[in-house]
Design an enzyme around this catalytic site. Structure first.
Site, PDB file in Angstrom:
ATOM      1  N   ARG A 264      72.522   2.289  -1.374  1.00  0.00           N
ATOM      2  CA  ARG A 264      73.723   2.044  -1.820  1.00  0.00           C
ATOM      3  C   ARG A 264      74.104   0.644  -1.581  1.00  0.00           C
ATOM      4  O   ARG A 264      74.625  -0.094  -2.427  1.00  0.00           O
ATOM      5  CB  ARG A 264      74.816   2.860  -1.117  1.00  0.00           C
ATOM      6  CG  ARG A 264      74.494   4.208  -1.766  1.00  0.00           C
ATOM      7  CD  ARG A 264      75.233   5.623  -1.163  1.00  0.00           C
ATOM      8  NE  ARG A 264      74.904   6.794  -1.540  1.00  0.00           N
ATOM      9  CZ  ARG A 264      75.124   7.842  -0.961  1.00  0.00           C
ATOM     10  NH1 ARG A 264      75.347   8.054   0.392  1.00  0.00           N
ATOM     11  NH2 ARG A 264      74.571   9.039  -1.597  1.00  0.00           N
ATOM     12  N   PHE A 402      72.579   5.625 -10.013  1.00  0.00           N
ATOM     13  CA  PHE A 402      71.458   5.655  -8.697  1.00  0.00           C
ATOM     14  C   PHE A 402      72.135   5.851  -7.346  1.00  0.00           C
ATOM     15  O   PHE A 402      73.389   5.652  -7.152  1.00  0.00           O
ATOM     16  CB  PHE A 402      70.944   4.010  -8.821  1.00  0.00           C
ATOM     17  CG  PHE A 402      69.760   3.822  -9.624  1.00  0.00           C
ATOM     18  CD1 PHE A 402      68.846   4.751  -9.678  1.00  0.00           C
ATOM     19  CD2 PHE A 402      69.504   2.674 -10.026  1.00  0.00           C
ATOM     20  CE1 PHE A 402      67.873   4.639 -10.473  1.00  0.00           C
ATOM     21  CE2 PHE A 402      68.385   2.234 -10.668  1.00  0.00           C
ATOM     22  CZ  PHE A 402      67.431   3.318 -11.014  1.00  0.00           C
ATOM     23  N   GLU A 403      71.511   6.314  -6.414  1.00  0.00           N
ATOM     24  CA  GLU A 403      71.585   6.188  -4.991  1.00  0.00           C
ATOM     25  C   GLU A 403      73.081   7.239  -4.763  1.00  0.00           C
ATOM     26  O   GLU A 403      73.797   7.008  -3.911  1.00  0.00           O
ATOM     27  CB  GLU A 403      72.095   4.870  -4.706  1.00  0.00           C
ATOM     28  CG  GLU A 403      71.220   3.681  -4.702  1.00  0.00           C
ATOM     29  CD  GLU A 403      69.578   4.287  -4.143  1.00  0.00           C
ATOM     30  OE1 GLU A 403      69.412   5.175  -3.397  1.00  0.00           O
ATOM     31  OE2 GLU A 403      68.648   3.576  -4.507  1.00  0.00           O
ATOM     32  N   GLY A 404      73.206   8.288  -5.493  1.00  0.00           N
ATOM     33  CA  GLY A 404      74.276   9.191  -5.638  1.00  0.00           C
ATOM     34  C   GLY A 404      75.296   8.522  -6.510  1.00  0.00           C
ATOM     35  O   GLY A 404      75.711   7.743  -6.555  1.00  0.00           O
TER      36      GLY A 404
END
Length: 593
Positions: A264, A402-404
């Site tokens: 993140r 992306f990434e959560g």
């Protein structure tokens, strides 16, 4: 370069910080500037001439360029020297990530390899695994991919259905399952794969492409990031040696979540680089394009867009380098001679998981704003592939997923803060209780502000009080059911994001005044003033909406009365300031801090 003392993750919302406690881009060392320059030279010399071919998804060319980056050490920043890397500080690593973004989709391939692909082994691998894989990953002799998402589990990562069963002789695990949307899958050699041992214990494995039963599905036809490989990974009775279990059975969730923290943060860094590129393309175009007999950059509404793009990027940049500084201070306490040095390092970074989510949400939405305005400045040409802004616009959209997803991260931000408070790690509830008494006695005041950024510091302090007031009300009303009130949590998250963003810009500019003098820092003062004023107004509206969602009648009237006293502030001539900021951007034809 380090800050003076360790700051607790999440403490920004209740503590007042001194500007000496943060790292800012203006104080980079000569060595760090050289690292940034090396990255820029690599992108200009190796990637930009090959850009068109890479964008058409040329596996061989991407791998070739990754190996050249490896030769220069650009893939080994986060790999310890003992395993063939450079073991750089996080500010230096941040610079490489930021400067690599001009490489477009190639930057994503490199970022996935060095970040979520390699770091699980850096932090959680045993000595044999580190010796076997890290030198080859740092040089890009091997390319890595990270495999968490499945067709039926995205945000619900622990709902994965991939399984791992230990063989009767205990020599290997048999893996079955499908992973979806795997970056670098088309050419990766090493896969970090999550699967449930016996269908229950979420665990992590190092899977090699050459193992029997490993196959790759077709490339996804994506909206953007077209030059990066995105395919399914299919596992059919893959025999993975027990030596390739990463860390321990049942601890895969700890690896996944720790690595996502870094992912993140790195994503936010990439957004900063892309936003700077978008400003450069847009400012140059605005100076070249004439309408009604003059450059469109001379029209105030175009200038306003460039000013707002520059302001947003200044704040994003302030946030990510502040966070890199937090990492470096936390990592200074790690015992690098210990057997669990990797886990200690991951834990030190996890201290700032809340800040990682804040960076991710703010920067991904900030880049979307900058890219969108960039397309608008280009007009019809911005909608054509002839101009690079079109690609930045398309490539930007994935960052909010992306990434959560940003929605998941918004729920995590206040949720993480409250959990830390409940564990006694932050005196959040004590501060809130003390504030409640203070707020009931609050009187509206007509404060006078004479020094630069005094008003902005006052607004920041008020914003923190607003969060504590709204947050305490939410905890008291909903208690253990608060997690079901997603709209309230999202609003609280946005207030926290706004506070961190305001404070990052404010502290950076205060430090710049101290280091550079008021004249050289004037543009920073202008940008900070505009952002803090506008963000504070947004925070006030969020708080009003949140209170109205929780209370009615006399209680709501009382709380709104307190809020009104907290949000009283004078008007700022943002039109004049934005024109001044725009003139600097238009003259420089690039991002100007």
């Amino acid at each position: 370069m380090t800050t003076k003392s360790k700051v607790l993750g999440g403490s920004f919302i209740i503590d007042d910080l001194d500007f000496n406690s943060i790292v800012i881009p203006e104080e980079l060392t000569e060595e760090q500037r050289m690292i940034a320059e090396t990255t820029e030279d690599f992108v200009a010399g190796e990637i930009e001439p090959a850009d068109e071919k890479i964008e058409k998804l040329n596996y061989e060319l991407t791998v070739e360029k990754l190996r050249k980056a490896g030769e220069l050490g650009l893939l080994g920043a986060d790999v310890p020297e003992a395993y063939g890397g450079l073991g750089l500080d996080k500010v230096s690593s941040t610079l490489i990530s930021e400067k690599m973004t001009k490489a477009s989709a190639f930057a994503l391939s490199a970022g996935a390899h060095v970040g979520i692909g390699t770091l699980p082994i850096v932090y959680f691998g045993n000595e044999a695994q580190k010796q076997k894989y890290l030198p080859k990953l740092a040089s890009a002799e091997l390319i890595a991919a990270y495999c968490l998402t499945e067709p039926s589990s995205g945000s619900d990562a622990l709902g994965a259905k991939a399984t791992a069963v230990l063989s009767e002789d205990g020599s290997h695990y048999v893996l079955n399952g499908t992973k979806q949307f795997i970056t670098n899958a088309g050419f990766a050699d090493v896969f970090i794969v999550y699967a449930k041992v016996n269908g229950t214990d979420f665990s992590t494995f190092i899977v090699e492409r050459t193992m029997d039963g490993v196959s790759i599905g077709p490339e996804e036809k994506k909206m953007g990031i077209k030059g990066s490989s995105t395919c399914p990974l299919i596992l059919e009775d893959v025999k993975v040696p027990v030596e390739n279990l990463l860390w321990e059975v049942g601890k895969g969730h700890l690896i996944a979540f720790n690595i996502l923290n870094i992912g993140r943060y790195k994503l936010a860094v990439g957004c900063v680089g892309s936003a700077k590129d978008a400003i450069e393309y847009s400012a140059k175009y605005a100076n070249e394009r004439t309408q009604f007999g003059r450059p469109i950059s001379s029209f105030p509404l175009v200038g306003k867009k460039l000013a707002e793009m520059n302001i947003r990027t200044y704040v994003m940049e302030s946030m990510v380098y502040r966070t890199a500084g937090l990492f470096d201070v936390g990592l200074a306490d790690v015992d690098y001679a210990a057997a669990d040095v990797g886990y200690q390092s991951a834990k030190a970074i996890a201290e700032y998981q809340l800040e990682c989510s804040i960076n991710k949400v703010f920067a991904s939405e900030g880049l979307d704003f900058v890219a969108d305005e960039g397309v608008q400045i280009h007009g019809g040409y911005g909608f054509t592939q002839e101009y690079r802004i079109e690609r930045i616009y398309r490539d930007s959209r994935i960052n909010r997923i992306f990434e959560g997803t940003n929605e998941i991260n918004r729920l995590l931000i206040p949720g993480t803060l409250i959990k830390r408070a409940m564990k006694g790690e932050l005196p959040l509830l004590q501060k809130a209780m003390k504030l409640q008494t203070e707020l009931m006695e609050l009187r509206a005041s007509n404060l006078q502000f004479e020094q630069p950024l005094e008003l902005e510091a006052h607004l920041l302090a008020s914003a923190k009080k607003i969060f504590l007031m709204a947050g305490a009300s939410a905890v008291q009303k909903y208690q253990t059911k608060l997690e079901q009130e997603q709209e309230v949590l999202s609003n609280l998250a946005d207030i926290m994001i706004g506070v961190f963003a305001m404070e990052s810009a404010l502290l950076r500019t205060q430090k710049r005044i101290s280091l550079q003098g008021g004249a050289k820092a004037q543009l920073g003062v202008d940008m900070t003033s505009v952002f803090v004023q506008e963000e504070f107004s947004r925070i006030a509206e969020l708080a009003k909406e949140t209170l109205a969602a929780m209370e009615t009648g006399d209680m709501l009237k009382t709380q709104l009365s307190v809020l009104k006293k907290l949000t009283k502030n004078g008007a700022l001539d943002t039109v004049k300031l934005k024109r001044r900021i725009a003139s600097r951007v238009i003259e420089a034809e690039r991002y100007v801090p």
